[in-house]
Write an enzyme that holds these catalytic residues in place. Structure first.
Site, mmCIF file in Angstrom:
data_model
loop_
_atom_site.group_PDB
_atom_site.id
_atom_site.type_symbol
_atom_site.label_atom_id
_atom_site.label_comp_id
_atom_site.label_asym_id
_atom_site.label_seq_id
_atom_site.Cartn_x
_atom_site.Cartn_y
_atom_site.Cartn_z
ATOM 1 N N GLY A 104 0.817 -1.088 0.217
ATOM 2 C CA GLY A 104 0.326 -0.070 0.388
ATOM 3 C C GLY A 104 0.933 1.233 0.280
ATOM 4 O O GLY A 104 0.598 1.882 -0.483
ATOM 5 N N ASN A 105 1.612 1.237 0.401
ATOM 6 C CA ASN A 105 3.085 2.350 0.531
ATOM 7 C C ASN A 105 4.604 1.969 0.156
ATOM 8 O O ASN A 105 4.062 0.678 0.539
ATOM 9 C CB ASN A 105 2.721 3.671 1.643
ATOM 10 C CG ASN A 105 2.449 2.825 3.294
ATOM 11 O OD1 ASN A 105 3.503 2.145 3.391
ATOM 12 N ND2 ASN A 105 2.155 3.118 4.559
#
Ligand code: CTP
Length: 199
Positions: free
Chosen positions: A1-2
């Protein structure tokens, strides 16, 4: 996600194994050395992470959810190459499942569920407290990602651990191994309060 490195999760797995826990590490998109003694399940997407969590939940006493899960995914992924001359693609997104909230809904009373919250700025602890309550967790580990040298891609972290029974413990900037120790101290305390054993 990041751009989360997965180091916090690895430190937690390692410290839990050192304390004689039977550990399953569910890891996504990270290339980290596997902590000794941990069983590792590799996943790639939020949906695979959710499935792995459901499968493991019943046999687990504690969930430490330090995964940085994407909140949205492309609604219409294509399995072919996108050609440039077809124009700029419009990406439509749809929400992923909130794995932690769902686990917290389904969990047994004796299980300890710990979330993590990376927040930005002076309101970090307050925002974390909101998440603790909203997601019905036993504890949440909050870090302020606006501070330099801690959190993402870093060896160090500086956190506040909030618990549902009203405790607030600050952990000064230290290596993620030390932070993991502080988190697991709280977990052991919460387990003892629920009448669990650490045998
Ligand atoms: N989490 C999860 N599933 C998701 C998103 C987050 O299980 N789809 C978990 C994270 O692993 C973390 C906690 O929820 O333990 C908090 O994640 P965070 O992204 O801070 O919370 P959100 O509910 O997504 O809130 P927001 O992004 O709006 O701050």
């Amino acid at each position: 996600g990041n751009r989360s490195s997965g180091r916090m999760g690895r430190a937690l797995a390692r410290e839990a194994a050192r304390r004689s826990a039977e550990v399953t590490l569910i890891a996504a998109n990270v290339d980290l050395e596997v902590p000794g003694g941990a069983r590792v399940l590799r996943v790639r997407t939020a949906a695979e992470l959710a499935e792995a969590c459901w499968n493991e939940l019943a046999a687990s006493d504690v969930l430490l959810m330090s995964a940085a899960v994407a909140d949205f995914r492309p609604a219409g992924p294509v399995n072919r190459k996108l050609k440039k001359n077809e124009g700029v693609p419009k990406l439509e997104l749809e929400p992923t499942e909130d794995v932690l909230s769902r686990v917290a809904e389904l969990r047994r009373e004796d299980q300890v569920i710990v979330g993590f919250a990376a927040e930005h700025g002076d309101e970090a602890v307050e925002l974390g407290r909101g998440k603790l309550e909203r997601k019905r967790l036993d504890a949440i580990v909050v870090n302020d990602i606006s501070r330099a040298g801690v959190g993402f891609e870093s060896e160090e972290n500086e956190v506040t651990i909030l618990t549902a029974d009203g405790r607030e413990r600050q952990v000064a900037r230290s290596r993620k191994e030390q932070v993991a120790g502080a988190v697991l101290d709280e977990v052991e305390r919460l387990r003892a309060a629920k009448g669990g054993t650490d045998g």
